[in-house]
Design a protein around this motif. Structure first.
Motif, short mmCIF file in Angstrom:
data_model
loop_
_atom_site.label_atom_id
_atom_site.label_comp_id
_atom_site.label_asym_id
_atom_site.label_seq_id
_atom_site.Cartn_x
_atom_site.Cartn_y
_atom_site.Cartn_z
N LYS A 240 -8.66 2.36 -9.59
CA LYS A 240 -8.38 1.92 -10.83
C LYS A 240 -8.74 0.40 -11.17
O LYS A 240 -8.62 -0.02 -12.11
CB LYS A 240 -7.21 2.31 -11.33
CG LYS A 240 -6.92 3.73 -11.62
CD LYS A 240 -5.78 4.07 -12.59
CE LYS A 240 -5.37 5.55 -12.66
NZ LYS A 240 -4.43 6.00 -13.67
N ARG B 60 -8.53 2.43 -2.16
CA ARG B 60 -7.10 2.39 -2.10
C ARG B 60 -6.70 2.00 -3.63
O ARG B 60 -5.60 2.43 -3.93
CB ARG B 60 -6.69 0.96 -1.32
CG ARG B 60 -6.76 1.55 0.34
CD ARG B 60 -6.60 0.23 1.10
NE ARG B 60 -5.20 -0.89 0.46
CZ ARG B 60 -5.29 -2.08 0.68
NH1 ARG B 60 -6.14 -2.66 1.20
NH2 ARG B 60 -4.13 -2.76 0.28
N PHE B 61 -7.63 1.45 -4.42
CA PHE B 61 -7.34 1.06 -5.77
C PHE B 61 -8.48 1.70 -6.49
O PHE B 61 -9.14 0.78 -7.12
CB PHE B 61 -7.17 -0.54 -5.82
CG PHE B 61 -5.98 -1.19 -4.99
CD1 PHE B 61 -4.62 -1.20 -5.43
CD2 PHE B 61 -6.16 -1.62 -3.89
CE1 PHE B 61 -3.61 -1.55 -4.70
CE2 PHE B 61 -5.22 -2.22 -2.91
CZ PHE B 61 -4.05 -2.20 -3.50
N SER C 25 -4.35 -1.31 -11.98
CA SER C 25 -5.64 -1.17 -12.76
C SER C 25 -5.91 -2.66 -13.27
O SER C 25 -5.09 -3.62 -13.38
CB SER C 25 -5.42 -0.03 -13.92
OG SER C 25 -4.48 -0.49 -14.64
N ASN D 67 2.19 1.82 -3.41
CA ASN D 67 1.42 2.12 -4.47
C ASN D 67 0.89 3.62 -4.24
O ASN D 67 0.68 4.39 -5.07
CB ASN D 67 0.01 1.49 -4.41
CG ASN D 67 0.29 -0.11 -4.84
OD1 ASN D 67 1.10 -0.25 -5.68
ND2 ASN D 67 -0.55 -0.94 -4.38
N SER E 295 3.88 5.48 -5.89
CA SER E 295 4.33 5.22 -6.95
C SER E 295 3.26 6.10 -8.19
O SER E 295 2.07 6.34 -8.01
CB SER E 295 3.76 3.69 -7.24
OG SER E 295 4.11 3.22 -8.72
N ASP E 296 3.89 6.07 -9.50
CA ASP E 296 3.03 6.87 -10.28
C ASP E 296 2.10 5.92 -11.09
O ASP E 296 1.32 6.53 -11.91
CB ASP E 296 4.22 7.69 -11.44
CG ASP E 296 4.86 8.62 -10.71
OD1 ASP E 296 4.51 9.38 -9.79
OD2 ASP E 296 6.28 8.86 -11.16
N GLU E 297 2.54 4.55 -10.88
CA GLU E 297 1.58 3.72 -11.74
C GLU E 297 0.78 3.07 -10.86
O GLU E 297 1.34 2.19 -9.97
CB GLU E 297 2.43 2.63 -12.45
CG GLU E 297 3.57 3.04 -13.37
CD GLU E 297 4.52 1.95 -14.24
OE1 GLU E 297 3.99 0.95 -13.78
OE2 GLU E 297 5.32 2.54 -15.00
N GLU E 298 -0.44 3.43 -10.87
CA GLU E 298 -1.59 2.90 -9.93
C GLU E 298 -1.92 1.23 -10.47
O GLU E 298 -1.82 1.26 -11.82
CB GLU E 298 -2.88 3.64 -9.64
CG GLU E 298 -2.46 4.89 -8.92
CD GLU E 298 -3.88 5.52 -8.68
OE1 GLU E 298 -4.68 5.16 -7.96
OE2 GLU E 298 -4.23 6.52 -9.66
N GLU F 177 0.69 -1.27 0.01
CA GLU F 177 0.13 0.11 0.02
C GLU F 177 0.76 1.21 -0.20
O GLU F 177 0.49 2.15 -0.80
CB GLU F 177 -0.94 0.09 1.31
CG GLU F 177 -1.90 1.05 1.21
CD GLU F 177 -2.88 0.96 2.53
OE1 GLU F 177 -3.39 2.10 2.89
OE2 GLU F 177 -3.23 -0.06 3.01
#
Length: 287
Positions: free
Chosen positions: A120, A117-118, A91, A83, A86-89, A80
């Motif tokens: 995408k 939290r996520f 998905s 993420n 991070s620039d990359e979520e 977590e």
């Protein structure tokens, strides 16, 4: 200050999830000896035996069960945190199957938190009985299912074990000298098979008063005194009573709940959601 080694914890979780050191080594792309050494170091560092080992299988010790819960939380927090910066979520789409009783008991309060939290990751949920969910998983219609253990279905990870309770309305008076009215799921359900088998073994007369497709049917049948049934502890509602062993019904033992993923490589989205479900289900406390 003593600290647990992150790599050792990850290896320990991998062993439990895989069901053996050999399979864990394959999933981690490491040798079996290297994985065994990591486990040994973790046990030496904690001063506790974590696994009871026997030929080609193991069970968790009491200390192992405690540490496993913490290890999952630590690894999830690490993921977590990564993420979050991070620039990359992560998905993708997760096609998830779960019986509606388990959905109400186990994931009702966790989905919103996971989605926040996520954002995408898109969750598509199918409610059905465990028998049908296994078939949907085999046919590639689902990525992940939480289901009652079926000995014929391999590859699952045990995430919860619960006692099965006979339940009735608060004021229901059971008379086992008369045929017992039952509320049951449709044919193919493990709960139904277990209930019917145990009643027959104990020579109890019974009939299906209410055949249910979901929890609403049980709510109506049991709460209104139309039938009794048997469910795992976490599915027992406050307005029902648990029928005592002294009332003459057979002991139904325990139910085991497993998490199954589609074979082969799974997406990061599926893996993240599987971790969430595993942690949520294994840590729920029954009052």
């Amino acid at each position: 200050m003593k600290r647990l080694d992150f790599g050792q914890l990850a290896t320990f979780v991998a062993i439990v999830d895989a069901g053996s050191i050999t399979k864990a080594a394959a999933s981690l792309h490491r040798t079996q000896a290297a994985v065994s050494i990591q486990l040994k170091k973790l046990e030496e560092g904690t001063g506790k035996q974590l696994l009871n080992r026997s030929y080609n299988q193991f069970t968790l010790t009491h200390e192992g069960e405690i540490l496993l819960s913490y290890a999952r939380k630590i690894l999830n927090l690490s993921e977590e945190a990564f993420n979050a910066i991070s620039d990359e979520e992560v998905s993708g789409v997760v096609r998830f199957g779960i019986p509606d009783g388990y959905a109400r008991a186990y994931i009702l309060n966790s989905l919103k938190q996971f989605i926040s939290r996520f954002p995408k990751i898109r969750i598509q949920i199918k409610n059905d009985n465990s028998h049908n969910l296994y078939q949907s998983l085999r046919e590639g219609e689902l990525d992940l299912i939480l289901a009652t253990r079926d000995p014929k279905e391999s590859g699952g990870q045990l995430v919860r074990r619960e006692k099965i309770c006979w339940v009735a309305a608060k004021d229901y008076q059971l008379d086992i000298s008369q045929p017992i009215p039952l509320a049951l799921y449709e044919q193919g359900c493990a709960y139904r098979h277990n209930i019917v088998e145990k009643l027959n073994q104990n020579e109890k007369d019974w009939f299906v008063s209410f055949e249910c497709q979901g929890v609403t049917g049980f709510d109506i049948a049991i709460t209104n005194g139309l039938a009794i049934s048997a469910l795992s502890e976490s599915l027992v509602k406050d307005e029902w009573r648990v029928i005592k062993p002294s009332e003459g019904l057979p002991d139904l033992g325990e139910i085991e709940i497993e998490l199954h993923m589609s074979p082969g490589d799974v997406s990061e989205a599926v893996r993240c959601f599987a971790d969430e479900i595993r942690n949520q289900v294994s840590n729920i406390q029954v009052s």
